[in-house]
Scaffold this active site. Structure first.
Site: not given
Ligand code: GLP
Length: 254
Positions: A67, A136, A138, A143
């Site tokens: 992304d 959440n 995702h 989302e």
């Molecule tokens: C972001 C990214 C996701 C990632 C998520 C969790 O929103 N777009 O790909 O998995 O955060 O992040 P973290 O690993 O910092 O908890």
């Protein structure tokens, strides 16, 4: 789903890096689906370390990132393209034109998403997709409520995701409201999926992802339908699963 217990973040990172490294050694031309966020940082560090020791070679491999924020590109230090360059790519030997991140500066969403889907399909799909999990549920930036059948598309970030990601920006108003993300369909088409999770804040959502009813309101639940998912998580992130379904975990310490 295979769930591997790791005692802490470091051990989670080493275990997950091992799986990626094995993938690249077995098939040097592997297409790796890569992720951003705090979770994969340790994995990238470990892979850099092994690369420096001569144990892994990315020169024939490819990567496609999940992304990118709309409006940002690699010149912005909050972009995911910049994150990948600074935390991984600049230390290893991927060929420059073998790594792909959606172009946040292409504001023509339809054009950019079609371009990105074509990149993935021209590469023959993803061999191993690395995934973090949002609070959440995702995955990528799919989302809650995301349609399971979508490929790369533009999304509106959920308020709690903006809040969670605000830590990387000066203030939450600076977090872009939109992003391009691979869709659930791109993710589910990957041959293998590797999910990493660390910390107590992920414990309930990880339990829900693995044992909850499969539903778009918790996008990660779709992973239950994939036939090759490995979850590597630390003790904190596994605490709800351990409390409720201890038998689900491989290599649980005595
Ligand atoms: C972001 C990214 C996701 C990632 C998520 C969790 O929103 N777009 O790909 O998995 O955060 O992040 P973290 O690993 O910092 O908890």
């Amino acid at each position: 789903m295979k769930i591997i217990y790791a005692k802490d973040y470091e051990s989670m990172s080493r275990n997950a890096a091992n799986i990626i490294s094995a993938q690249v050694i077995i098939n040097p031309k592997s297409v790796l689906g890569l992720a951003t966020g705090s979770s994969p940082l340790g994995v990238y560090k470990q892979l850099i370390d092994w690369y420096n020791k001569g144990d892994i070679d990315f020169s024939s491999a490819y990567s496609v990132n999940l992304d990118e924020y709309v409006g940002l590109d690699s010149s912005s230090d909050q972009s995911y393209a910049y994150f990948m360059e600074q935390n991984f790519f600049k230390y290893i030997n991927f060929q420059k034109d073998h790594t792909f991140v959606p172009n946040g500066k292409n504001l023509d969403a339809q054009n950019e998403c079609a371009r990105y889907n074509k990149i993935i399909s021209d590469l023959g799909g993803i061999d191993l997709q690395l995934l973090g999990i949002g609070h959440n549920g995702h995955i990528g930036f799919n989302e809650p409520g995301a349609a399971f059948e979508k490929e790369t598309h533009q999304i509106q970030l959920a308020p709690d995701t903006i809040e969670a990601n605000a830590r990387f920006f000066e203030k939450s108003e600076d977090v872009p409201q939109k992003a391009y993300t691979m869709g659930i369909k791109n993710i589910m088409n990957a041959k293998k999926i590797l999910v990493i999770a660390s910390g107590l804040a992920k414990a309930d959502i990880l339990y829900e992802a693995v044992f909850g009813a499969i539903r778009p309101s918790v996008p990660a639940t779709i992973l239950q339908l994939h036939n090759d998912v490995t979850i590597v998580a630390d003790a904190d992130a596994l605490s709800t699963i351990i409390a409720k379904v201890p038998n689900a975990i491989e290599r649980l310490p005595k």
